[in-house]
Design a protein around this motif. Structure first.
Motif, PDB file in Angstrom:
ATOM      1  N   TYR A 185       0.838  -1.200   0.000  1.00 20.30           N
ATOM      2  CA  TYR A 185       0.000   0.000   0.000  1.00 20.30           C
ATOM      3  C   TYR A 185       0.874   1.250   0.000  1.00 20.30           C
ATOM      4  CZ  TYR A 185      -3.200   3.605   1.680  1.00 20.30           C
ATOM      5  OH  TYR A 185      -3.926   4.777   1.822  1.00 20.30           O
ATOM      6  N   ASP A 186       1.901   1.270   0.863  1.00 24.38           N
ATOM      7  CA  ASP A 186       2.784   2.442   0.940  1.00 24.38           C
ATOM      8  C   ASP A 186       3.513   2.676  -0.378  1.00 24.38           C
ATOM      9  OD1 ASP A 186       2.035   2.756   3.570  1.00 24.38           O
ATOM     10  OD2 ASP A 186       3.774   1.687   4.383  1.00 24.38           O
ATOM     11  N   ALA A 187       4.003   1.595  -1.001  1.00 23.71           N
ATOM     12  CA  ALA A 187       4.718   1.736  -2.269  1.00 23.71           C
ATOM     13  C   ALA A 187       3.790   2.256  -3.366  1.00 23.71           C
ATOM     14  CB  ALA A 187       5.320   0.392  -2.674  1.00 23.71           C
ATOM     15  N   ASN A 188       2.561   1.758  -3.407  1.00 17.94           N
ATOM     16  CA  ASN A 188       1.630   2.212  -4.444  1.00 17.94           C
ATOM     17  C   ASN A 188       1.212   3.663  -4.218  1.00 17.94           C
ATOM     18  OD1 ASN A 188       0.027   1.465  -6.828  1.00 17.94           O
ATOM     19  ND2 ASN A 188      -1.716   1.862  -5.492  1.00 17.94           N
ATOM     20  N   GLN A 189       1.090   4.066  -2.955  1.00 20.80           N
ATOM     21  CA  GLN A 189       0.783   5.467  -2.659  1.00 20.80           C
ATOM     22  C   GLN A 189       1.886   6.372  -3.199  1.00 20.80           C
ATOM     23  OE1 GLN A 189      -2.646   5.280  -1.905  1.00 20.80           O
ATOM     24  NE2 GLN A 189      -2.080   7.095  -0.739  1.00 20.80           N
ATOM     25  N   LYS A 190       3.152   5.928  -3.073  1.00 16.74           N
ATOM     26  CA  LYS A 190       4.277   6.716  -3.596  1.00 16.74           C
ATOM     27  C   LYS A 190       4.187   6.838  -5.114  1.00 16.74           C
ATOM     28  CE  LYS A 190       6.908   8.148  -1.412  1.00 16.74           C
ATOM     29  NZ  LYS A 190       7.031   9.517  -0.834  1.00 16.74           N
ATOM     30  N   VAL A 191       3.792   5.734  -5.785  1.00 17.42           N
ATOM     31  CA  VAL A 191       3.629   5.770  -7.242  1.00 17.42           C
ATOM     32  C   VAL A 191       2.518   6.746  -7.621  1.00 17.42           C
ATOM     33  CG1 VAL A 191       2.878   4.438  -9.242  1.00 17.42           C
ATOM     34  CG2 VAL A 191       4.525   3.464  -7.650  1.00 17.42           C
ATOM     35  N   VAL A 243      -3.333  -5.800 -12.073  1.00 11.47           N
ATOM     36  CA  VAL A 243      -2.547  -5.620 -10.850  1.00 11.47           C
ATOM     37  C   VAL A 243      -3.518  -5.316  -9.715  1.00 11.47           C
ATOM     38  CG1 VAL A 243      -0.812  -4.244  -9.656  1.00 11.47           C
ATOM     39  CG2 VAL A 243      -0.506  -4.802 -12.072  1.00 11.47           C
ATOM     40  N   PHE A 244      -3.518  -6.173  -8.697  1.00  9.25           N
ATOM     41  CA  PHE A 244      -4.382  -5.995  -7.538  1.00  9.25           C
ATOM     42  C   PHE A 244      -3.622  -5.216  -6.476  1.00  9.25           C
ATOM     43  CE2 PHE A 244      -6.531 -10.346  -8.539  1.00  9.25           C
ATOM     44  CZ  PHE A 244      -7.153  -9.775  -9.644  1.00  9.25           C
ATOM     45  N   THR A 245      -4.069  -4.015  -6.162  1.00  7.56           N
ATOM     46  CA  THR A 245      -3.380  -3.175  -5.183  1.00  7.56           C
ATOM     47  C   THR A 245      -3.939  -3.416  -3.777  1.00  7.56           C
ATOM     48  OG1 THR A 245      -4.927  -1.361  -5.639  1.00  7.56           O
ATOM     49  CG2 THR A 245      -2.858  -1.391  -6.876  1.00  7.56           C
ATOM     50  N   ALA A 246      -3.091  -3.178  -2.780  1.00  6.97           N
ATOM     51  CA  ALA A 246      -3.489  -3.356  -1.383  1.00  6.97           C
ATOM     52  C   ALA A 246      -4.265  -2.138  -0.892  1.00  6.97           C
ATOM     53  CB  ALA A 246      -2.266  -3.587  -0.516  1.00  6.97           C
ATOM     54  N   ASP A 247      -5.207  -2.354   0.041  1.00 11.86           N
ATOM     55  CA  ASP A 247      -5.951  -1.232   0.628  1.00 11.86           C
ATOM     56  C   ASP A 247      -5.229  -0.693   1.851  1.00 11.86           C
ATOM     57  OD1 ASP A 247      -6.487  -3.001   2.739  1.00 11.86           O
ATOM     58  OD2 ASP A 247      -8.480  -3.513   1.988  1.00 11.86           O
ATOM     59  N   GLU A 248      -5.825   0.325   2.479  1.00  8.72           N
ATOM     60  CA  GLU A 248      -5.187   0.981   3.618  1.00  8.72           C
ATOM     61  C   GLU A 248      -5.031   0.071   4.829  1.00  8.72           C
ATOM     62  OE1 GLU A 248      -9.617   1.968   3.648  1.00  8.72           O
ATOM     63  OE2 GLU A 248      -7.971   1.809   2.187  1.00  8.72           O
ATOM     64  N   ASN A 249      -5.735  -1.059   4.815  1.00 10.31           N
ATOM     65  CA  ASN A 249      -5.613  -2.028   5.907  1.00 10.31           C
ATOM     66  C   ASN A 249      -4.547  -3.084   5.643  1.00 10.31           C
ATOM     67  OD1 ASN A 249      -7.818  -0.901   7.432  1.00 10.31           O
ATOM     68  ND2 ASN A 249      -9.217  -1.881   5.987  1.00 10.31           N
ATOM     69  N   GLY A 250      -3.831  -2.926   4.525  1.00  5.54           N
ATOM     70  CA  GLY A 250      -2.777  -3.877   4.200  1.00  5.54           C
ATOM     71  C   GLY A 250      -3.286  -5.187   3.652  1.00  5.54           C
ATOM     72  N   THR A 276     -20.565  -8.452 -18.793  1.00  6.50           N
ATOM     73  CA  THR A 276     -19.104  -8.598 -18.874  1.00  6.50           C
ATOM     74  C   THR A 276     -18.511  -8.569 -17.477  1.00  6.50           C
ATOM     75  OG1 THR A 276     -19.053  -7.482 -21.027  1.00  6.50           O
ATOM     76  CG2 THR A 276     -16.977  -7.647 -19.820  1.00  6.50           C
ATOM     77  N   PRO A 277     -17.863  -9.637 -17.022  1.00  5.85           N
ATOM     78  CA  PRO A 277     -17.270  -9.633 -15.679  1.00  5.85           C
ATOM     79  C   PRO A 277     -16.168  -8.585 -15.561  1.00  5.85           C
ATOM     80  CG  PRO A 277     -17.417 -11.866 -16.558  1.00  5.85           C
ATOM     81  CD  PRO A 277     -17.705 -10.937 -17.696  1.00  5.85           C
ATOM     82  N   LYS A 278     -15.991  -8.069 -14.368  1.00  4.29           N
ATOM     83  CA  LYS A 278     -14.924  -7.107 -14.123  1.00  4.29           C
ATOM     84  C   LYS A 278     -14.367  -7.312 -12.722  1.00  4.29           C
ATOM     85  CE  LYS A 278     -18.355  -3.595 -12.814  1.00  4.29           C
ATOM     86  NZ  LYS A 278     -18.896  -2.252 -13.115  1.00  4.29           N
ATOM     87  N   PHE A 279     -13.096  -6.936 -12.548  1.00  6.51           N
ATOM     88  CA  PHE A 279     -12.465  -7.003 -11.237  1.00  6.51           C
ATOM     89  C   PHE A 279     -12.633  -5.663 -10.544  1.00  6.51           C
ATOM     90  CE2 PHE A 279      -9.917 -10.250 -13.541  1.00  6.51           C
ATOM     91  CZ  PHE A 279     -10.214 -11.328 -12.722  1.00  6.51           C
ATOM     92  N   VAL A 280     -13.066  -5.687  -9.283  1.00  3.65           N
ATOM     93  CA  VAL A 280     -13.267  -4.449  -8.526  1.00  3.65           C
ATOM     94  C   VAL A 280     -12.622  -4.585  -7.150  1.00  3.65           C
ATOM     95  CG1 VAL A 280     -15.423  -3.864  -9.702  1.00  3.65           C
ATOM     96  CG2 VAL A 280     -15.498  -5.217  -7.609  1.00  3.65           C
ATOM     97  N   LEU A 281     -12.176  -3.443  -6.605  1.00  3.63           N
ATOM     98  CA  LEU A 281     -11.659  -3.380  -5.243  1.00  3.63           C
ATOM     99  C   LEU A 281     -12.820  -3.374  -4.259  1.00  3.63           C
ATOM    100  CD1 LEU A 281      -8.917  -0.659  -5.868  1.00  3.63           C
ATOM    101  CD2 LEU A 281      -8.556  -3.132  -5.652  1.00  3.63           C
TER     102      LEU A 281
END
Length: 274
Positions: free
Chosen positions: A155-161, A183-190, A232-237
């Motif tokens: 999460y921290d690395a993606n926030q920097k990006v 690419v599945f990103t992490a949420d604020e809870n890790g 159409t299927p989709k990936f969601v956070l």
């Protein structure tokens, strides 16, 4: 006396005709039979009931689904693929690059109520067409990391990006776990908390062979084949934000673009109660 005999004959003839009509109506009547069935197939296992609404039409309603256990696999951490010097020098990215792969658990979960109308056009052949609706699960597959709360570094690395892209108008790809061309990103809870989402209401078209209401014996067997049109299927956070594909590598996004329907092949064994 002759008049009395003629009257009795007409009365008997009328009674027989009425009995014949009543019998025919009973055979072709509304909800005059009921069967309870167990089914198993690509929409899961379930139970339903079937009733005639016309001599050619049967209505079937029930529930089916599956709730499988976790399927675990190792996903590549995209931080290890970062080569841009200005990003590699960031502490958050350096920390993320220490982990090569992370274990993800995939949980398929698919439950639906359904109501189907079945047309039996041939009197002497157990062949039918079916149409109706499946209503239920939107989340077909759920992805989650097995080390709960342990992906804060991603999460921290993606926030920097995201900060770099916003400030310097760059276009660095997100940091997270790779699944094909997503690419599945992490949420604020890790955590990685991603769902493959479809429509809750799924129209159905199919064909079948067999009987849902036994004509002679109590037990009957039928086989259905068809398609559930779920969009159409989709990936969601977990906040319902759709994850965009990079459009490269595995081609999973291409597969999802044409997977607008889920196939159904189902076997049903039923018992006619009356």
């Amino acid at each position: 006396m002759l008049i009395v005999l003629l009257a009795m004959m007409f009365t008997a003839t009328g009674a027989n005709a009425q009995n014949s009509t009543d019998k025919r109506r009973a055979e072709d009547g509304l909800f005059n039979h009921l069967s309870v069935g167990l089914n198993y197939g690509l929409t899961g296992a379930g139970i339903d009931v079937a009733m005639p609404v016309h001599r050619l039409v049967t209505v079937r309603a029930g529930i089916s689904g599956w709730d499988l256990g976790d399927i675990k696999f190792k996903a590549i951490n995209t931080a290890t693929e970062v080569t841009q010097m200005q990003m590699v020098e960031e502490d958050a990215v350096k920390q993320a690059q220490l982990v090569d792969k992370v274990e993800l658990a995939v949980k398929p979960n698919f439950w639906n109520f359904y109501l189907l109308g079945e047309v039996h056009p041939f009197k002497n052949l157990p062949f039918y067409f079916s149409t109706g609706l499946f209503v239920g699960s939107q989340n077909f597959i759920h992805f989650r990391n097995t080390n709960d709360g342990g992906l804060g570094f991603l999460y921290d690395a993606n926030q920097k990006v995201e900060d770099y892209n916003s400030i310097f108008r760059t276009n660095y790809p997100p940091i997270g776990l790779k699944f094909g061309d997503y690419v599945f990103t992490a949420d604020e809870n890790g955590n990685i908390d991603v769902r493959m989402k479809t429509n809750a209401v799924k129209p159905y078209l199919g064909v079948g062979f067999g009987q849902h209401l036994a004509k002679v014996h109590r037990v009957s067997v039928a086989v259905d084949a068809g398609l559930l049109f779920w969009g159409t299927p989709k990936f969601v956070l977990n906040n319902d934000t759709e994850i965009k594909s990079s459009g490269r590598n595995s081609g999973i996004s291409g597969a999802l673009s044409w997977l607008k329907a889920w196939p159904n092949l189902q076997v049903r064994v039923a018992y006619k109660i009356f």
